[in-house]
Design an enzyme around this catalytic site. Structure first.
Site, mmCIF file in Angstrom:
data_model
loop_
_atom_site.group_PDB
_atom_site.id
_atom_site.type_symbol
_atom_site.label_atom_id
_atom_site.label_comp_id
_atom_site.label_asym_id
_atom_site.label_seq_id
_atom_site.Cartn_x
_atom_site.Cartn_y
_atom_site.Cartn_z
ATOM 1 C CD GLN A 97 -1.106 -0.140 3.722
ATOM 2 O OE1 GLN A 97 -1.393 0.847 4.385
ATOM 3 N NE2 GLN A 97 -1.587 -1.367 3.983
ATOM 4 C CG HIS A 99 -0.654 5.991 3.416
ATOM 5 N ND1 HIS A 99 -1.727 5.130 3.470
ATOM 6 C CD2 HIS A 99 0.284 5.479 4.248
ATOM 7 C CE1 HIS A 99 -1.455 4.150 4.303
ATOM 8 N NE2 HIS A 99 -0.237 4.335 4.785
ATOM 9 C CD GLU A 134 1.718 4.514 7.879
ATOM 10 O OE1 GLU A 134 0.504 4.801 7.884
ATOM 11 O OE2 GLU A 134 2.137 3.378 7.613
ATOM 12 C CG HIS A 268 4.182 1.200 3.579
ATOM 13 N ND1 HIS A 268 3.644 2.286 2.924
ATOM 14 C CD2 HIS A 268 3.339 0.953 4.639
ATOM 15 C CE1 HIS A 268 2.556 2.688 3.537
ATOM 16 N NE2 HIS A 268 2.336 1.894 4.584
ATOM 17 N NE ARG A 287 -6.299 -1.975 1.914
ATOM 18 C CZ ARG A 287 -7.311 -1.173 2.179
ATOM 19 N NH1 ARG A 287 -8.086 -0.737 1.179
ATOM 20 N NH2 ARG A 287 -7.568 -0.806 3.410
#
Length: 412
Positions: A97, A99, A134, A268, A287
């Protein structure tokens, strides 16, 4: 200041023991527990354990945004907590996935709104307008795939497989020079694999897996971890293009206390382990494979950054600030520090000044710590968490034996 009751999310890749044991509940849990959410995301807010009963953190913020968030955070981010804290427990690999950036999230959200895709639809990509940088800090040994590996090293890995069917794909990477040429080669190879017809994948993936079996059986060790990961993914997701894509990523092993920072566009997959994950308050995920969930390859390709990245560049640098280990990340939404009490800090109260004007979420990960704020005290044992409103700080800590509390607050 109040204790927090987090929201547990059950996904197939989660653990039936890790989060239950961490929070002091019966082991094993009835279902695999993947994430413990500690925040104010509308999808699963945490609850404050008040004398009047459990109260949603969302409702508390809505009733007193200035007092709970502080004027500085309120001016910057509006009446919403800008970060989300999770405890993540992976017994199986997560999906491959990435972001989006803020711009991509805004564009994607508006596009899906216009198209009438329900926000809770399983095929929805953009559930909000935020990016989702993140930080993951290992609480136990943790393994991950993240970032496209430097091309020269990937060529060595692909050649080590000794699979002639890979030769034309190696040519897409080999023989070029320069960062842009490397990124272009990775884009070409990844796109070729991720969009390959299923009959082609049903031939190529097993052939590559056979190469990995021969490599491991030969006793070679240079790419041993990468080969074993390939075999594990191939067993779990036969014929999945993500198995091939995993060959292009850095394989990272984290010891407890070490962290990685995943920016927008970074491909990642977390493989296994338990970690504290802190992110912008978003649930936007694109994804590309290794999952039964919705996969949107064209949209993933729109957001990916194909720039090769050394593993060392993904590891979050730290600095010491008294008894705090500060994880240095370039994010405005959050700042993370591990507050470690031991040695001379034991047996008395010590100041834990926060350099940021904003709220704090505290998570106990070791020992037992008493936290003092203006409104009172709470005790944080391992697996418990607390909310400290902006107008309730600063805080002081005390512990009789070595203890660790992670603190998350708003970034600079």
């Amino acid at each position: 200041m109040e204790l927090l009751r987090g929201a547990i999310r059950t996904y197939a890749w989660g653990s039936r023991t890790a989060i239950a044991e961490f929070t002091g509940r019966t082991v094993p849990a009835p279902h695999p527990e993947a994430e413990l959410w500690l925040g104010a995301h509308p999808g699963d807010p945490a609850f404050l354990r008040t004398e009047a009963g459990d109260t949603s953190l969302l409702d508390v913020l809505a009733e007193d945004p200035a007092g709970q968030l502080g004027t500085a955070a309120l001016d910057r981010f509006g009446a919403a907590l800008p970060f989300l804290v999770k405890v993540l427990a992976a017994d199986e690999p997560l999906s491959l996935q990435a972001h989006p950036s803020t711009r991509q999230a805004v564009e994607g959200f508006r596009r899906e709104e216009r198209s009438g895709v329900a926000r809770n639809s399983p095929v929805r990509n953009y559930r909000d307008t935020s990016h989702k940088p993140e930080l993951l800090v290992a609480l136990q040994p943790f393994e991950a795939l993240a970032g496209f590996r430097p091309v020269a090293r990937t060529v060595e890995l692909l050649r080590a497989l000794a699979v002639s069917d890979l030769d034309p794909f190696i040519e897409l990477l080999d023989g070029h020079a320069g960062d842009q040429a490397d990124a272009d080669g990775l884009r070409a190879l990844f796109t070729t694999w991720i969009t390959a017809p299923q009959p082609d994948l049903d031939v190529l993936v097993p052939t590559v897996i056979e190469g990995a079996i021969h490599y491991v059986g030969s006793g070679a060790t240079e790419f041993g971890d990468e080969m074993r990961t390939l075999l594990e993914l191939g067993e779990r997701y036969p014929g999945d293009a993500g198995v091939l894509a995993a060959l292009l990523l850095n394989r990272i092993r984290l010891s407890p206390g070490e962290g990685i920072f995943v920016p927008a566009g970074n491909l990642h997959s977390y493989l296994n382990g338990v970690g504290l994950e802190v992110m912008a308050n978003s649930d936007n995920v694109l994804r590309g494979g290794l999952t039964p969930k919705h996969v949107d390859v064209p949209e993933l390709l729109r957001v990916l950054d194909f720039t090769p990245t050394e593993e060392s560049a993904l590891r979050a640098p730290t600095r010491r600030d008294g008894f705090a280990t500060v994880y240095q990340t370039p994010t405005e939404e959050f700042a993370v520090a591990a507050l470690r009490l031991d040695g001379d800090d034991l047996g008395h109260q010590v100041d834990a000044p926060c350099p940021y004007d904003g709220p704090q979420i505290l998570v106990g990960t070791e020992g037992s710590t008493t936290v003092y704020a203006k409104s009172g005290t709470v005790t944080l044992d391992r697996g418990t968490a607390a909310w400290v409103a902006a107008d309730d700080g600063p805080i002081r800590l005390s512990a009789r034996r070595p203890a660790t509390v992670f603190r998350v607050t708003v970034g600079l």
